[in-house]
Design an enzyme around this catalytic site. Structure first.
Site, short mmCIF file in Angstrom:
data_model
loop_
_atom_site.label_atom_id
_atom_site.label_comp_id
_atom_site.label_asym_id
_atom_site.label_seq_id
_atom_site.Cartn_x
_atom_site.Cartn_y
_atom_site.Cartn_z
N LYS A 28 -61.52 24.16 -19.92
CA LYS A 28 -61.08 25.15 -20.91
C LYS A 28 -59.74 25.79 -20.52
CE LYS A 28 -63.60 29.18 -19.18
NZ LYS A 28 -62.42 29.89 -18.69
N THR A 29 -59.54 26.02 -19.21
CA THR A 29 -58.27 26.62 -18.77
C THR A 29 -57.11 25.70 -19.13
OG1 THR A 29 -59.46 27.61 -16.92
CG2 THR A 29 -57.07 27.63 -16.79
N ARG A 40 -71.63 25.82 -10.52
CA ARG A 40 -70.50 26.02 -9.59
C ARG A 40 -70.39 24.82 -8.65
NH1 ARG A 40 -68.00 28.16 -12.59
NH2 ARG A 40 -69.78 27.82 -13.95
N GLN A 57 -72.78 31.06 -20.51
CA GLN A 57 -72.28 31.74 -19.31
C GLN A 57 -72.04 33.23 -19.56
OE1 GLN A 57 -69.49 29.42 -16.74
NE2 GLN A 57 -69.47 27.97 -18.43
N ASP A 71 -59.63 34.38 -23.38
CA ASP A 71 -60.46 33.56 -22.49
C ASP A 71 -61.80 34.28 -22.26
OD1 ASP A 71 -61.17 31.55 -20.77
OD2 ASP A 71 -60.01 32.31 -19.06
N GLU A 72 -62.85 33.52 -21.95
CA GLU A 72 -64.18 34.09 -21.62
C GLU A 72 -64.63 35.10 -22.68
OE1 GLU A 72 -65.64 32.63 -19.35
OE2 GLU A 72 -64.43 32.28 -17.56
#
Length: 777
Positions: free
Chosen positions: A33-34, A614, A256, A225-226
């Site tokens: 996504k980044t 992670r 998340q 973002d997020e």
């Protein structure tokens, strides 16, 4: 530009090339996504959108820096500098500094951190003569934070009888008065806390339509973002700013969303399509980070949640090893398992320490892990502990610097007015505080006019107060012409701070001086870095804002070779080849505090999903059968999250020995007969003995065959095979005592003993038939 776009997969390319309109990108864990956000911004600039018209909001400075660097490599550094990109708090602090006068604040207002706020609330509670055991400053601040993030101002609070009643029911009937005093004292000190940066931005955009129009026109393209982590206050700001052009792109993953405890609202992402017209939805479902076993296991768990957006995360990566599940008897043994596994993996595969992370649900769990790592000489770093800028000596220097910028800052003034000691006692400070509150002025202003106010102070005390004022004003003059490094160096010497610490010849005192030296190094580094930024001059104000908005993770340079220890909440956005998720027990993870409602349990499940994703290559799930809580040993049972993963993705390292049978100590005929045809072995859950239940099905042995049996003679065979290598001078590793050197051997056969000098714990004599020793040198 086309070269970069060609590197994206089809799903990533679609949102990058969608220029106008509202859009949501549902991005699964590890799906890039980044990269999509970065490429989208670069593409907009390539399409002729001015960098000044793009606003990108992130949750950490680290994420903003990474994105800016990537964009700079595509469009050039000069253009990338013009982007409005940063955390919500840093971007809105910038806007508030520009527009501060409209809200009655100085443009150089101070940003209070949590410690400053807690101290101020503690002072207010003391002045109001309230019981600090009922009105605990940290809890009171938490409540005030909830009010602000829900846009409940002091006026709104007093207009809401339900809120007042709720506080009265929780035995805090004067909560509103504390809130009012806190807000007034912050305003008088020219200070905002973290929550004010959002609340005051909302106030600015709502009370001043011309300001809203100005920033709507500036920010024609907004990217967030997020988005699943936004709270109500952040949601309203984004909604207001994007309302005119509606060119808004939000990226996030509902799976998340783990910050409900600090106000994050999952409905912001779930209901995004209802907020804007013609929303286009894109899904990034290919995971590039983790092995197939980890991705599938994480899907197993998150599928149990009812509240979610539809997506299927998948990967082309190799299967990878199964997830290892380990049962320990106690939390100390769990720590030893983690440390010895890291040690073995490092030795066998020549891996660096920073390939390993240990994630836990609560900070308190780190102790047993730390103890075990120390004994193995494995360097580690705790994230979320006491950060550099929270240390006393650093806070003291920063308090002086804050006074230079904003002499109204009462928290900073009270902290250093008599440190180092200059004969200004608590009684004098109390008189100054009372006078300041009476005249509705800051303490510094009262001190400036000390001759005109009758405070019944002797002439010597008045002179000391005037000397302090003169010293701060002299610093202000220097600040006008010099950068932050020169001024800080001057302040630490002129105030006598360093001389004071030099009097303390202890190792702690020396460490404090070294910390101040490190602060100066950091400021020098900052001022040099600011030279590259257009319009920045490395001033003290720029540095203090950078510090106030820094987080613990932002200070991580990433080149330190240490095992990472952190709570799962802090691990979000990070990745490691090997991840240990420890303390997987009912009432710990999921937390006992989160089992009251479905939404709370689903948040805990999302937290586990974040932890598991992670891991890139290998994940370990560990739990203890008993754990110390408040000094008492409490029995535990394995977390339901282990059970929610399909057995084919798991490898139980130490299942219960299925050949073991309890030998009864009484005549079992007294209990009557049992129809054995109706008994079968239930699926063994890791760490629980086989349960017998009534059923017509035959006994299933599939799981038993798959589980690795415990080698009953492992301890004896280990000591005999190693025996020949044991000699005086050998370096050995013991799972409890860590690394040591054999200094003497005595006895023969079963009575053979080794005297070992351990790095931690000193000299110990061990019976070799019981001692589990690894020869490592």
């Amino acid at each position: 530009m086309q070269h970069y776009i060609d590197q994206l997969n089809e799903a990533q390319r679609a949102p990058v090339l969608q220029k106008d309109g509202a859009m949501i990108v549902i991005a699964g864990a590890g799906s890039g996504k980044t990269r999509v956000l970065t490429m989208r911004i670069a593409y907009l600039m390539h399409q002729g959108v001015d960098a000044f018209n793009i606003l990108a909001l992130t949750f950490t400075n680290k994420a903003a820096r990474e994105m800016k660097n990537r964009i700079a490599s595509i469009v050039g550094n000069n253009e990338a500098k013009n982007l409005w990109m940063g955390t919500f708090h840093s971007v809105f602090a910038k806007i508030l500094r520009i527009e501060s006068e409209k809200l009655g604040y100085p443009s150089n207002f101070t940003i209070y951190d949590t410690q400053d706020s807690v101290r101020l609330i503690g002072q207010i509670i003391k002045e109001m003569q309230l019981d600090k055991d009922v009105y605990k400053p940290k809890q009171v601040l938490g409540r005030i934070s909830q009010y602000k993030n829900s846009l409940i101002t002091v006026r709104a609070y007093f207009n809401n009888p339900e809120l007042q009643e709720a506080d009265a029911m929780s035995k805090k009937p004067r909560m509103g008065e504390i809130y009012q005093n806190y807000v007034e004292r912050c305003f008088k000190s020219g200070a905002m806390d973290f929550d004010d940066l959002l609340l005051k931005t909302n106030e600015l955009l709502n009370r001043f339509p011309d300001v809203l129009a100005k920033y709507q026109d500036r920010f024609r393209y907004i990217l967030v973002d997020e988005y699943q982590d936004t709270n109500h206050s952040q949601y309203l700001i984004v909604k207001a700013l994007s309302d005119r052009f509606q060119n808004i792109c939000v990226v996030g993953d509902d799976a998340q969303s783990i910050y409900a405890f600090r106000g994050a609202n999952i409905n912001n992402i779930l209901n995004f399509q209802k907020d804007y017209d013609g929303v286009k939805m894109f899904r990034l479902e290919q995971n590039y980070r983790s092995s197939r076993n980890i991705v599938e296991a994480a899907n197993n768990v998150i599928d149990k949640n009812k509240t979610k957006l539809d997506k299927v995360v998948w990967t082309d990566n190799e299967d990878g090893p199964p997830i290892k599940v380990h049962r320990s008897l106690t939390d100390s043994e769990e720590g030893r398992f983690v440390a010895s596994t890291i040690f073995e993996q490092k030795m066998q595969k020549q891996l660096p320490n920073n390939h390993f992370a240990v994630l836990y649900r609560t900070n308190a769990q780190s102790r047993s892990i730390e103890d075990a790592l120390r004994k193995r000489d494995i360097p580690y770093r705790i994230y979320g502990g006491l950060s550099f800028y929270q240390r006393k000596e650093i806070k003291d220097v920063l308090a002086y610097l804050r006074l230079v910028i904003n002499p109204k800052d009462e928290e900073a003034l009270v902290r250093v007015i008599n440190y180092p000691a200059r004969g200004i006692g608590d009684t004098t400070v109390e008189k100054l505080t009372v006078a300041a509150n009476h005249y509705k002025r800051s303490i510094f202003e009262v001190m400036q006019h000390i001759d005109k106010i009758d405070l019944k102070l002797n002439s010597g005390t008045k002179q000391k107060l005037q000397d302090f004022v003169t010293m701060i004003q002299s610093f202000q003059v220097i600040n006008e012409n010099q950068d932050a490094f020169y001024l800080t160096d001057h302040v630490t010497k002129k105030t006598g701070l360093v001389q004071e610490l030099k009097k303390d010849g202890t190792p702690e005192g020396i460490a404090r001086i070294e910390n101040i030296e490190e602060l100066l190094n950091g400021i020098k580094d900052f001022t040099e870095g600011q030279k590259e930024i257009d319009g920045a001059r490395g001033s003290l104000a720029e540095f203090l804002e950078d510090v106030a908005l820094a987080t613990d993770l932002d200070n991580d340079t990433g080149d330190d070779d240490r095992v990472a220890l952190m709570t799962i909440h802090l691990a979000k956005g990070l990745e490691f080849p090997h991840v240990f998720i420890v303390g997987l027990e009912e009432d710990l993870f999921p937390s006992a505090m989160s089992l009251n409602t479905r939404s709370e349990l689903e948040e805990e499940r999302r937290l586990f999903y974040v932890a598991l994703t992670r891991a890139e290559h290998q994940a370990y799930l560990t739990y203890a059968q008993s754990r110390y809580r408040w000094g008492k040993l409490v029995d535990s049972e394995p977390s339901r999250f282990i059970e929610e993963i399909d057995d084919r993705y798991l490898d139980y390292l130490n299942p219960m020995d299925t050949n073991y049978r309890y030998k009864p100590m009484m005549d079992i005929d007294i209990f009557g007969d049992v129809d054995k045809s109706k008994l079968r072995l239930n699926k063994p859950v890791a760490g629980t003995p086989p349960a017998y239940i009534t059923s017509q099905e035959p006994i299933s042995t599939a799981n038993i065959r798959r589980l690795k049996p415990v080698n009953a003679s492992s301890s004896s065979s280990k000591s005999t095979t190693i025996d020949s290598n044991l000699k005086i001078g050998a370096i050995v590793m013991h799972e409890r005592f860590g690394k040591g050197e054999i200094v003497n051997l005595e006895g023969v056969g079963a009575d053979k003993k080794a005297e070992i000098r351990f790095d931690v714990g000193g000299l110990k004599k061990l019976l070799l038939r019981f001692a589990k020793l690894d020869v490592i040198g």
